[in-house]
Motif scaffolding. Structure first.
Motif, PDB file in Angstrom:
ATOM      1  N   SER A 214      -0.857 -31.911  20.813  1.00 40.26           N
ATOM      2  CA  SER A 214       0.427 -31.477  21.018  1.00 40.26           C
ATOM      3  C   SER A 214       0.290 -30.455  22.423  1.00 40.26           C
ATOM      4  O   SER A 214       1.538 -30.293  22.949  1.00 40.26           O
ATOM      5  CB  SER A 214       0.680 -30.511  20.025  1.00 40.26           C
ATOM      6  OG  SER A 214       0.790 -30.962  18.634  1.00 40.26           O
TER       7      SER A 214
ATOM      8  N   GLN B 210       2.645 -32.127  25.005  1.00 38.49           N
ATOM      9  CA  GLN B 210       3.738 -32.426  24.712  1.00 38.49           C
ATOM     10  C   GLN B 210       4.849 -32.058  25.774  1.00 38.49           C
ATOM     11  O   GLN B 210       5.379 -33.116  26.625  1.00 38.49           O
ATOM     12  CB  GLN B 210       4.278 -31.660  23.499  1.00 38.49           C
ATOM     13  CG  GLN B 210       3.940 -32.102  22.328  1.00 38.49           C
ATOM     14  CD  GLN B 210       4.758 -31.511  20.917  1.00 38.49           C
ATOM     15  OE1 GLN B 210       5.800 -30.815  21.410  1.00 38.49           O
ATOM     16  NE2 GLN B 210       4.488 -32.238  19.815  1.00 38.49           N
TER      17      GLN B 210
ATOM     18  N   GLN C 229      -7.163 -37.068  17.827  1.00 42.03           N
ATOM     19  CA  GLN C 229      -5.799 -37.155  17.189  1.00 42.03           C
ATOM     20  C   GLN C 229      -4.989 -38.080  17.871  1.00 42.03           C
ATOM     21  O   GLN C 229      -5.258 -38.498  18.990  1.00 42.03           O
ATOM     22  CB  GLN C 229      -5.227 -35.625  17.502  1.00 42.03           C
ATOM     23  CG  GLN C 229      -5.749 -34.602  16.341  1.00 42.03           C
ATOM     24  CD  GLN C 229      -5.023 -33.425  16.447  1.00 42.03           C
ATOM     25  OE1 GLN C 229      -4.531 -32.936  17.559  1.00 42.03           O
ATOM     26  NE2 GLN C 229      -4.849 -32.858  15.607  1.00 42.03           N
TER      27      GLN C 229
ATOM     28  N   GLU D 186      -1.054 -38.116  18.978  1.00 43.16           N
ATOM     29  CA  GLU D 186       0.370 -37.452  18.972  1.00 43.16           C
ATOM     30  C   GLU D 186       1.352 -38.512  19.155  1.00 43.16           C
ATOM     31  O   GLU D 186       1.110 -39.292  19.915  1.00 43.16           O
ATOM     32  CB  GLU D 186       0.392 -36.345  20.121  1.00 43.16           C
ATOM     33  CG  GLU D 186       1.750 -35.440  20.094  1.00 43.16           C
ATOM     34  CD  GLU D 186       1.174 -34.256  19.361  1.00 43.16           C
ATOM     35  OE1 GLU D 186      -0.257 -34.249  18.802  1.00 43.16           O
ATOM     36  OE2 GLU D 186       1.813 -33.464  19.211  1.00 43.16           O
TER      37      GLU D 186
ATOM     38  N   PHE E 219       4.235 -24.930  11.888  1.00 45.55           N
ATOM     39  CA  PHE E 219       3.698 -25.070  13.086  1.00 45.55           C
ATOM     40  C   PHE E 219       4.603 -24.473  13.944  1.00 45.55           C
ATOM     41  O   PHE E 219       5.892 -24.447  13.873  1.00 45.55           O
ATOM     42  CB  PHE E 219       3.787 -26.684  13.570  1.00 45.55           C
ATOM     43  CG  PHE E 219       2.724 -27.268  12.634  1.00 45.55           C
ATOM     44  CD1 PHE E 219       1.310 -27.397  12.708  1.00 45.55           C
ATOM     45  CD2 PHE E 219       3.302 -28.420  11.719  1.00 45.55           C
ATOM     46  CE1 PHE E 219       0.683 -28.095  11.951  1.00 45.55           C
ATOM     47  CE2 PHE E 219       2.693 -29.294  10.738  1.00 45.55           C
ATOM     48  CZ  PHE E 219       1.189 -29.134  10.830  1.00 45.55           C
TER      49      PHE E 219
ATOM     50  N   PHE F   7       5.520 -25.054  16.715  1.00 47.12           N
ATOM     51  CA  PHE F   7       6.388 -25.825  17.745  1.00 47.12           C
ATOM     52  C   PHE F   7       7.172 -26.910  16.869  1.00 47.12           C
ATOM     53  O   PHE F   7       7.767 -27.939  17.795  1.00 47.12           O
ATOM     54  CB  PHE F   7       5.411 -26.648  18.617  1.00 47.12           C
ATOM     55  CG  PHE F   7       4.227 -27.172  17.871  1.00 47.12           C
ATOM     56  CD1 PHE F   7       2.797 -26.295  17.838  1.00 47.12           C
ATOM     57  CD2 PHE F   7       3.831 -28.482  17.535  1.00 47.12           C
ATOM     58  CE1 PHE F   7       1.862 -26.673  17.164  1.00 47.12           C
ATOM     59  CE2 PHE F   7       2.805 -28.882  16.978  1.00 47.12           C
ATOM     60  CZ  PHE F   7       1.836 -28.047  16.740  1.00 47.12           C
TER      61      PHE F   7
ATOM     62  N   GLY G  86       6.872 -32.689  12.283  1.00 44.00           N
ATOM     63  CA  GLY G  86       8.173 -32.061  12.142  1.00 44.00           C
ATOM     64  C   GLY G  86       9.097 -32.440  13.144  1.00 44.00           C
ATOM     65  O   GLY G  86       9.035 -33.156  13.993  1.00 44.00           O
TER      66      GLY G  86
ATOM     67  N   ALA H 234       8.115 -35.033  16.185  1.00 40.31           N
ATOM     68  CA  ALA H 234       6.626 -35.173  16.738  1.00 40.31           C
ATOM     69  C   ALA H 234       5.675 -35.184  15.483  1.00 40.31           C
ATOM     70  O   ALA H 234       6.017 -34.745  14.251  1.00 40.31           O
ATOM     71  CB  ALA H 234       6.275 -34.161  17.500  1.00 40.31           C
ATOM     72  N   PHE H 235       4.616 -36.086  15.362  1.00 38.88           N
ATOM     73  CA  PHE H 235       3.537 -35.797  14.398  1.00 38.88           C
ATOM     74  C   PHE H 235       2.128 -36.033  15.210  1.00 38.88           C
ATOM     75  O   PHE H 235       2.069 -36.128  16.412  1.00 38.88           O
ATOM     76  CB  PHE H 235       3.546 -37.142  13.567  1.00 38.88           C
ATOM     77  CG  PHE H 235       3.348 -38.539  14.341  1.00 38.88           C
ATOM     78  CD1 PHE H 235       2.232 -38.998  14.791  1.00 38.88           C
ATOM     79  CD2 PHE H 235       4.216 -39.392  14.434  1.00 38.88           C
ATOM     80  CE1 PHE H 235       2.066 -40.153  15.544  1.00 38.88           C
ATOM     81  CE2 PHE H 235       4.089 -40.730  14.702  1.00 38.88           C
ATOM     82  CZ  PHE H 235       2.747 -40.984  15.447  1.00 38.88           C
TER      83      PHE H 235
HETATM   84  N1  PHE Z   1      -0.853 -30.377  16.589  1.00 35.37           N
HETATM   85  C1  PHE Z   1      -0.728 -30.179  15.238  1.00 35.37           C
HETATM   86  C2  PHE Z   1      -2.196 -29.985  14.526  1.00 35.37           C
HETATM   87  O1  PHE Z   1      -3.091 -30.141  15.353  1.00 35.37           O
HETATM   88  C3  PHE Z   1      -0.190 -31.319  14.184  1.00 35.37           C
HETATM   89  C4  PHE Z   1       1.174 -31.588  14.673  1.00 35.37           C
HETATM   90  C5  PHE Z   1       1.583 -32.311  15.526  1.00 35.37           C
HETATM   91  C6  PHE Z   1       2.229 -30.921  13.796  1.00 35.37           C
HETATM   92  C7  PHE Z   1       2.914 -32.537  16.053  1.00 35.37           C
HETATM   93  C8  PHE Z   1       3.702 -31.122  14.159  1.00 35.37           C
HETATM   94  C9  PHE Z   1       3.974 -31.954  15.303  1.00 35.37           C
HETATM   95  O2  PHE Z   1      -2.551 -29.494  13.388  1.00 35.37           O
END
Ligand code: PHE
Length: 448
Positions: free
Chosen positions: A102, A105, A157, A159, A268, A270, A292, A311-312
């Motif tokens: 993230s 972003q 990860q 994103e 979170f 963000f 979210g 975003a995830f």
């Molecule tokens: N960055 C968060 C984490 O590492 C995961 C996440 C990404 C949550 C994007 C919401 C949106 O735990």
């Protein structure tokens, strides 16, 4: 006493009282597992990239980011525990090893605009610095954490960020559900996949829709996000199960695996509302992803107040351990060819565990006795008899017939390795000598 400066990926950084990144962690920054095309993490990365063909794909962003990128730009409170030196690897007070993807972003949304210090926010591998409306970022992330079979201080990860113009959402929100179903049906491999998902969403009171969003906008984003994530996860797991059953066709009637998904309320800084996505796979609920509705402040900051998005952030190791049957997260960092050699690009296959002790290869070349009926299994038996469980494998690596004499030649590679102890070179040499001697005595071969 700590060093005056730290070198990370060719750049020198001044240290200060925040510096806490040890050499063993720094050494990981150059491993670049996501670019080793046969590595399970790289294979998984490619699978996910393929699921989102219309998104920009980034997988070469440096793990060194500013504290601003990793925390401030995402709205982390000053006293958020994630900022603490006990949780995060700092290069110095204003620079750290990203703790999540993230961190990119804002920079990727706003590529071409400037951060709070007036510095151009530009993605390293996007020459034209376009503003990105949809993108994926795969990267190594770093966290000070506990040690066990599924935790490692470095992991990976993915994103995903997807934005829409408010106008687009307004125009399509009402027909969105129907339209999307139709649209999808033609595209996914198994048209019934989406229907397999069991959504047990619970939106809690502590997980509010943002004031900047209408109920309709939020509902559109949440629905769109869940659909996209469902499709991706189901598609990948279906592939994995097909590989494990080697049934070939996971879409065959009666052969469709079920992957119930549940969405657990989360927090979170963000996103809001936020969830953890969990998937039931082989009897266990796996937490694989945070996600979210993006905080509108981030899009405003990126000069996109007219857009809204979701975003995830997906953990790649958990999923890769399942897909490839890897039991210990440390194996992803192994440079043992017995690990890397088991995988190939685009393929999901189950890992076969190997001994933790080093293996040692010895070759033996010989002429076959003329006129005899030689069978390869004679060699196998002889080696097994002589070396016992020290032998891990015997493989033919060369075979030819001499054009003049008509004699056959063979070369076999014998891999020695103990399952439970380290073996000395002397011991192996002794065994190999005995193997050679017995081949002459018992099989009548001529060693070359
Ligand atoms: N960055 C968060 C984490 O590492 C995961 C996440 C990404 C949550 C994007 C919401 C949106 O735990």
């Amino acid at each position: 006493t700590s060093p005056k400066s730290l070198d990370v990926l060719g750049t020198t950084y001044a240290t200060d009282s925040w510096t806490n990144t040890p050499p063993a962690i720094l050494a990981k920054t150059g491993r670049d597992l996501l670019h080793q095309t046969s590595h399970p993490l790289a294979i998984l990365k490619e699978l996910i990239f393929k699921e989102f063909p219309t998104f920009a794909h980034y997988d070469s962003l440096s793990p060194v980011v500013s504290t601003y990128q990793n925390f401030d730009s995402l709205g982390f409170a000053q006293d958020h525990p994630g900022r603490s030196k006990t949780d995060t690897y700092y290069v110095n007070q204003s620079t750290l090893l990203r703790t999540h993807t993230s961190a990119h972003q804002l920079q990727l949304l706003a590529a071409g605009s400037r951060d709070e210090n007036g510095i151009l926010m530009q993605a390293k591998n996007s020459a034209a610095a376009p503003r990105n409306e949809r993108f994926l970022v795969a990267a190594d992330v770093y966290r000070r954490d506990e040690i066990d079979a599924s935790h490692y201080p470095v992991f990976h990860q993915m994103e995903g960020v997807c934005t829409f113009s408010r106008e687009e959402v307004r125009d399509t929100a009402r027909q969105a559900t129907a339209a999307k179903r139709q649209d999808k049906a033609g595209k996914v491999d198994c048209p019934d996949q989406a229907a397999q998902m069991i959504d047990t969403t619970v939106v809690g009171d502590g997980n509010p829709i943002q004031a900047a969003h209408s109920a309709e906008e939020a509902a559109f984003l949440v629905d769109n996000m869940k659909q996209a994530m469902n499709d991706m996860v189901v598609h990948i797991l279906t592939k994995a199960v097909a590989a494990q059953q080697s049934s070939g066709d996971a879409c065959a009637p009666g052969n469709q695996p079920q992957f119930p998904v549940r969405w657990i309320d989360a927090y979170f800084p963000f996103t809001s509302p936020s969830w953890e996505m969990e998937v039931l796979f082989q009897g266990e609920w796996l937490e694989i992803c945070g996600c979210g509705v993006m905080k509108q402040e981030i899009l405003n900051q990126a000069d996109m107040p007219d857009r809204i998005g979701w975003a995830f952030g997906f953990g790649l190791e958990r999923l890769a351990m399942l897909l490839f049957g890897v039991q210990d997260i440390r194996l992803f960092w192994s440079s043992d060819p017995r690990f890397a050699g088991q995988f190939s690009p685009g393929r999901i296959n189950s890992f076969r565990p190997f001994s933790r002790h080093p293996s040692c290869a010895k070759d033996v070349s010989f002429w076959l006795p003329s006129g005899s009926t030689f069978h390869e299994n004679d060699i196998m038996d002889l080696v097994r008899e002589t070396a016992g469980d020290l032998v891990e494998g015997v493989k033919l690596i060369d075979s030819f017939t001499h054009p003049k004499t008509g004699k056959g030649s063979r070369c076999y590679r014998i891999n020695y390795c103990s399952m439970d102890r380290n073996v000395t070179n002397e011991e192996i040499n002794g065994v190999q000598e005995l193997v050679r001697k017995r081949m002459v005595e018992q099989l009548g071969v001529t060693l070359r």
